[in-house]
Scaffold this active site. Structure first.
Site, PDB file in Angstrom:
ATOM      1  N   THR A  17       0.836  -1.206   0.000  1.00  0.00           N
ATOM      2  CA  THR A  17       0.000   0.000   0.000  1.00  0.00           C
ATOM      3  C   THR A  17       0.866   1.249   0.000  1.00  0.00           C
ATOM      4  OG1 THR A  17      -1.724  -1.185   1.235  1.00  0.00           O
ATOM      5  CG2 THR A  17      -1.877   1.216   1.164  1.00  0.00           C
ATOM      6  N   LYS A  38      -7.905  -1.723  -4.780  1.00  0.00           N
ATOM      7  CA  LYS A  38      -7.586  -2.852  -3.901  1.00  0.00           C
ATOM      8  C   LYS A  38      -8.724  -3.854  -4.069  1.00  0.00           C
ATOM      9  CE  LYS A  38      -5.385  -4.861  -0.341  1.00  0.00           C
ATOM     10  NZ  LYS A  38      -3.958  -5.222  -0.288  1.00  0.00           N
ATOM     11  N   ASP A  51      -6.056  -0.021   4.042  1.00  0.00           N
ATOM     12  CA  ASP A  51      -5.444  -0.037   2.708  1.00  0.00           C
ATOM     13  C   ASP A  51      -6.334   0.673   1.696  1.00  0.00           C
ATOM     14  OD1 ASP A  51      -3.510  -1.530   3.908  1.00  0.00           O
ATOM     15  OD2 ASP A  51      -3.870  -3.363   2.788  1.00  0.00           O
ATOM     16  N   GLU A 112      -3.490  -2.973  -6.323  1.00  0.00           N
ATOM     17  CA  GLU A 112      -2.704  -3.608  -5.267  1.00  0.00           C
ATOM     18  C   GLU A 112      -3.247  -4.996  -4.961  1.00  0.00           C
ATOM     19  OE1 GLU A 112      -1.865  -3.348  -0.497  1.00  0.00           O
ATOM     20  OE2 GLU A 112      -2.576  -1.536  -1.512  1.00  0.00           O
ATOM     21  N   GLY A 113      -2.396  -5.994  -5.042  1.00  0.00           N
ATOM     22  CA  GLY A 113      -2.799  -7.352  -4.724  1.00  0.00           C
ATOM     23  C   GLY A 113      -2.969  -7.561  -3.234  1.00  0.00           C
ATOM     24  N   GLY A 115      -1.839  -9.816   0.062  1.00  0.00           N
ATOM     25  CA  GLY A 115      -0.804 -10.730   0.527  1.00  0.00           C
ATOM     26  C   GLY A 115       0.315 -10.887  -0.480  1.00  0.00           C
TER      27      GLY A 115
END
Length: 233
Positions: A17, A38, A51, A112-113, A115
């Site tokens: 993040t 996200k 996030d 943003e992935g 994990g």
């Protein structure tokens, strides 16, 4: 034709993040309309998914939380397990549709992935399948700590195996006690098949503007990975 990047990391909690927000700020400073996405978040704090809030704040296009975050779960556990607890399943086609909608509203979408790159998202698919579904160049965030060399090289290998482009990597110094940081960064520069976008220092409090100034987004644009947005119709 790419309209964004997929940000992944060597693990959870290593600064995806932080880097995503810095990238958004850096591209916005170049006059780009940017949105942070996200798709999946697991782990809320006082009813908020931080996030998502940070990405929303770093974006300069007016969108809703629901648009940038199709799946949100309270427990800080693997997304597929969090979804199971609610009796639902994460559908990548839903995320793909949401991304397509966002890509018509901005010049660039930073996704943003959740994990690490191979974290399961449902019974059959994982984070690499999400990246392949969106078909975006990947930016790898390496949390600089003991063990990061192996984690970074394995993740880079997984990205290559998935048939995706590794557009660049960021060294995020998350452990102020780590030994030989510069030497570890140099090792990864030699072994990763992409350029270092920048090194973010350890900070007690995140400073997005400061971090944005440390990332060389020219590497991404000079490689012609970022292309102009096409208006629908």
């Amino acid at each position: 034709m790419a309209t964004g990047f997929f940000v992944t990391g060597t693990d959870t909690g290593i600064g995806k993040t932080t880097v995503s927000c810095a990238l958004l700020r850096a591209f916005a400073a170049k006059g780009k309309e940017v949105i942070g996405m996200k798709p999946i978040v697991a782990g809320s704090e006082n009813g908020q998914w931080m996030d998502v809030e940070q990405l929303l704040a770093a974006s300069n296009v007016n969108v809703t939380r629901q648009q940038i975050n199709p799946y949100a779960f309270d427990p800080p556990i693997s997304p597929h397990l969090a979804a199971q607890q609610l009796g639902t399943e994460i559908d990548l086609s839903v995320i793909h549709h949401a991304y397509q909608q966002l890509s018509t509203k901005a010049d660039l979408v930073i996704v943003e992935g959740a994990g690490g790159f191979l974290v399961p998202v449902n019974e059959r698919q994982n984070g690499s399948d999400l990246a392949k579904t969106l078909n975006l160049p990947v930016i790898l965030v390496v949390g600089m700590r003991l063990g990061c060399l192996n984690h970074a090289l394995l993740t880079a290998q997984a990205i290559k195996t998935a048939g995706l482009t590794l557009a660049g990597w960021v060294a995020n110094c998350i452990d102020p006690q780590m030994s030989v940081v510069a030497e570890n960064i140099a090792t990864l520069e030699q072994r990763l098949d992409c350029q270092l976008l920048g090194t973010l220092p350890f900070l007690r409090e995140t400073n997005i503007a400061h971090n944005a100034g440390l990332l060389d987004t020219r590497i991404l644009t000079n490689n012609q990975i970022v292309t102009p947005r096409m208006n629908p119709g």
